[in-house]
Write a protein that holds these residues in place. Structure first.
Motif, mmCIF file in Angstrom:
data_model
loop_
_atom_site.group_PDB
_atom_site.id
_atom_site.type_symbol
_atom_site.label_atom_id
_atom_site.label_comp_id
_atom_site.label_asym_id
_atom_site.label_seq_id
_atom_site.Cartn_x
_atom_site.Cartn_y
_atom_site.Cartn_z
ATOM 1 N N GLY A 1 0.848 -1.007 -0.090
ATOM 2 C CA GLY A 1 0.047 -0.010 -0.058
ATOM 3 C C GLY A 1 0.766 1.293 0.051
ATOM 4 O O GLY A 1 0.386 2.546 -0.336
ATOM 5 N N HIS A 2 2.089 1.395 0.296
ATOM 6 C CA HIS A 2 2.983 2.303 0.197
ATOM 7 C C HIS A 2 3.192 2.942 -0.990
ATOM 8 O O HIS A 2 3.793 3.874 -1.300
ATOM 9 N N VAL A 3 2.907 2.079 -2.050
ATOM 10 C CA VAL A 3 3.391 2.267 -3.575
ATOM 11 C C VAL A 3 2.230 3.199 -4.180
ATOM 12 O O VAL A 3 0.941 2.864 -4.181
ATOM 13 N N THR A 4 2.648 4.160 -4.537
ATOM 14 C CA THR A 4 1.699 5.363 -4.802
ATOM 15 C C THR A 4 1.184 5.159 -6.197
ATOM 16 O O THR A 4 1.797 4.475 -7.008
ATOM 17 N N LEU A 5 0.064 5.891 -6.702
ATOM 18 C CA LEU A 5 -0.574 5.829 -7.919
ATOM 19 C C LEU A 5 0.641 6.266 -8.899
ATOM 20 O O LEU A 5 0.603 5.827 -10.185
ATOM 21 N N GLU A 6 1.288 7.539 -8.614
ATOM 22 C CA GLU A 6 2.330 7.966 -9.526
ATOM 23 C C GLU A 6 3.355 6.944 -9.619
ATOM 24 O O GLU A 6 3.839 6.650 -10.871
ATOM 25 N N ALA A 7 3.746 6.103 -8.543
ATOM 26 C CA ALA A 7 4.678 4.865 -8.653
ATOM 27 C C ALA A 7 4.092 3.861 -9.771
ATOM 28 O O ALA A 7 4.891 3.410 -10.716
ATOM 29 N N VAL A 8 2.933 3.507 -9.680
ATOM 30 C CA VAL A 8 2.251 2.567 -10.437
ATOM 31 C C VAL A 8 2.330 2.832 -12.002
ATOM 32 O O VAL A 8 2.524 2.420 -12.801
ATOM 33 N N ARG A 9 1.975 4.323 -12.242
ATOM 34 C CA ARG A 9 1.969 4.806 -13.519
ATOM 35 C C ARG A 9 3.465 4.620 -14.087
ATOM 36 O O ARG A 9 3.531 4.267 -15.320
ATOM 37 N N ALA A 10 4.510 5.026 -13.187
ATOM 38 C CA ALA A 10 5.784 5.027 -13.831
ATOM 39 C C ALA A 10 6.270 3.647 -14.071
ATOM 40 O O ALA A 10 6.933 3.301 -15.368
ATOM 41 N N LEU A 11 6.059 2.702 -13.372
ATOM 42 C CA LEU A 11 6.370 1.222 -13.424
ATOM 43 C C LEU A 11 5.525 0.788 -14.807
ATOM 44 O O LEU A 11 6.260 -0.106 -15.431
ATOM 45 N N ARG A 12 4.439 1.136 -15.105
ATOM 46 C CA ARG A 12 3.650 0.692 -16.210
ATOM 47 C C ARG A 12 4.230 1.331 -17.730
ATOM 48 O O ARG A 12 4.171 0.857 -18.739
ATOM 49 N N GLU A 13 4.960 2.652 -17.382
ATOM 50 C CA GLU A 13 5.698 3.107 -18.409
ATOM 51 C C GLU A 13 7.217 2.350 -18.837
ATOM 52 O O GLU A 13 7.563 2.378 -20.139
ATOM 53 N N ALA A 14 7.611 1.970 -17.891
ATOM 54 C CA ALA A 14 9.135 1.353 -17.979
ATOM 55 C C ALA A 14 9.070 0.168 -18.991
ATOM 56 O O ALA A 14 8.279 -0.558 -19.163
ATOM 57 N N ALA A 15 10.248 0.323 -19.853
ATOM 58 C CA ALA A 15 10.564 -0.871 -20.793
ATOM 59 C C ALA A 15 11.316 -2.032 -20.186
ATOM 60 O O ALA A 15 11.626 -3.171 -20.548
ATOM 61 N N LEU A 16 12.157 -1.601 -19.035
ATOM 62 C CA LEU A 16 13.035 -2.543 -18.435
ATOM 63 C C LEU A 16 13.283 -2.010 -16.966
ATOM 64 O O LEU A 16 13.228 -0.873 -16.655
ATOM 65 N N VAL A 17 13.297 -3.089 -16.214
ATOM 66 C CA VAL A 17 13.541 -2.782 -14.714
ATOM 67 C C VAL A 17 14.388 -3.554 -14.037
ATOM 68 O O VAL A 17 14.667 -5.005 -14.586
ATOM 69 N N LEU A 18 15.366 -2.855 -13.377
ATOM 70 C CA LEU A 18 16.544 -3.591 -12.922
ATOM 71 C C LEU A 18 16.244 -3.774 -11.278
ATOM 72 O O LEU A 18 15.800 -2.910 -10.712
ATOM 73 N N VAL A 19 16.370 -5.292 -10.954
ATOM 74 C CA VAL A 19 16.027 -5.644 -9.597
ATOM 75 C C VAL A 19 17.440 -6.293 -9.014
ATOM 76 O O VAL A 19 18.076 -7.205 -9.490
ATOM 77 N N PRO A 20 17.592 -5.511 -7.968
ATOM 78 C CA PRO A 20 19.108 -6.285 -7.406
ATOM 79 C C PRO A 20 19.037 -7.474 -6.279
ATOM 80 O O PRO A 20 17.808 -7.527 -5.952
ATOM 81 N N ARG A 21 19.906 -8.157 -6.727
ATOM 82 C CA ARG A 21 19.966 -9.475 -5.773
ATOM 83 C C ARG A 21 21.150 -9.026 -4.665
ATOM 84 O O ARG A 21 22.303 -8.871 -4.905
ATOM 85 N N LYS A 22 20.724 -9.074 -3.449
ATOM 86 C CA LYS A 22 21.377 -8.652 -2.347
ATOM 87 C C LYS A 22 22.263 -9.634 -1.570
ATOM 88 O O LYS A 22 22.749 -9.246 -0.355
ATOM 89 N N GLY A 23 22.205 -10.928 -2.088
ATOM 90 C CA GLY A 23 22.867 -11.908 -1.408
ATOM 91 C C GLY A 23 21.991 -12.941 -0.662
ATOM 92 O O GLY A 23 20.857 -12.791 -0.770
ATOM 93 N N GLU A 24 22.575 -13.939 -0.351
ATOM 94 C CA GLU A 24 22.069 -15.237 0.353
ATOM 95 C C GLU A 24 21.202 -14.753 1.651
ATOM 96 O O GLU A 24 21.951 -13.780 2.397
#
Length: 251
Positions: A14-37
């Motif tokens: 629920g912390h994800v705002t409507l503006e954030a949702v719109r931005a994520l839908r605009e993205a062509a590529l999303v980078l997701v970090p893996r921070k270790g075991e």
């Protein structure tokens, strides 16, 4: 290339705002970090947010580099940021099969807010050519903490200082502050304080189902927090927490 730095709050969908949702839908590529075991939850949450947002971007994961503890602190952080920027560049190149920039914005989901005790903006400045950066603000750990405890951020007419555990250890209670909020403290630096009447409000995994809260006079609550923090980190393999210190009852 356009780079979207999307604040996603502190663990609650629920912390994800409507503006954030719109931005994520605009993205062509999303980078997701893996921070270790043991820290897989952090990547899983980002994937869940993308699904909930209805994002259709290509997702590429990359491994976070490790800081060199033998280096002086400032140099250690600078080299770490350089290494992260290199990982971003490599991940984008892999996603594009060497064809240059993706056909649309590249997004990173930033825990909390990209502008508060987060290095994503500094890392973005290391990219060449420089991307167009757009920041989507998120709920901060400060907001999540004070909301969880139902206390105001500041006392009446009182100064607030946001600082780090390192600075609290090295310099003690900041002069002139009536409220101090501490972030990035893996060593429970409040143990070094000797301020009469000091109270602490602490929270870990804020906004998540695993959320833990504690508060009270520092001499009483401090040892409990140290123990609970150690237990939680051992159980989950990672912990993100913050705390507020104030002389008085919180108001």
């Amino acid at each position: 290339m356009e780079l979207l730095l999307v604040g996603i709050g502190t663990g609650a969908p629920g912390h994800v705002t409507l503006e954030a949702v719109r931005a994520l839908r605009e993205a062509a590529l999303v980078l997701v970090p893996r921070k270790g075991e043991g820290k897989e939850d952090l990547a899983h949450l980002r994937h869940a947010i993308l699904r909930d947002a209805g994002a259709e971007a290509k997702v590429v994961e990359f491994d976070y580099p490790v800081r060199d503890p033998a280096l002086p602190y400032q140099e250690r952080v600078a080299r770490w940021h350089d290494a992260i920027a290199d990982r971003w560049i490599d991940a984008i190149a892999r996603a594009c099969d060497g064809a240059g920039a993706p056909d649309g914005p590249v997004a990173l989901l930033v825990w909390g807010d990209p502008g508060l005790y987060d290095s994503t903006l500094r890392i973005a400045r290391r990219l060449s050519p420089a991307p167009k950066v757009r920041v989507i603000p998120g709920v901060t750990a400060l907001q999540a903490l004070t909301s969880a405890h139902a206390i105001p951020f500041n006392s009446v007419n009182g100064a607030v200082q946001v600082t780090t555990g390192r600075r609290l250890r090295d310099h003690g209670w900041p002069e002139g502050a009536s409220t101090v909020i501490v972030m990035l403290d893996g060593e429970c630096s409040f143990q070094a304080l000797d301020v009469p009447g000091l109270q602490i409000w602490w929270g870990a995994y804020l906004g998540m189902p695993e959320q833990i809260l504690d508060h009270g006079p520092l001499p009483e609550a401090g040892p409990r927090i140290v123990a609970r923090r150690a237990e939680a980190r051992a159980a989950h393999g990672w912990i993100m927490d913050t705390y507020l210190l104030r002389v008085g009852d919180g108001f």
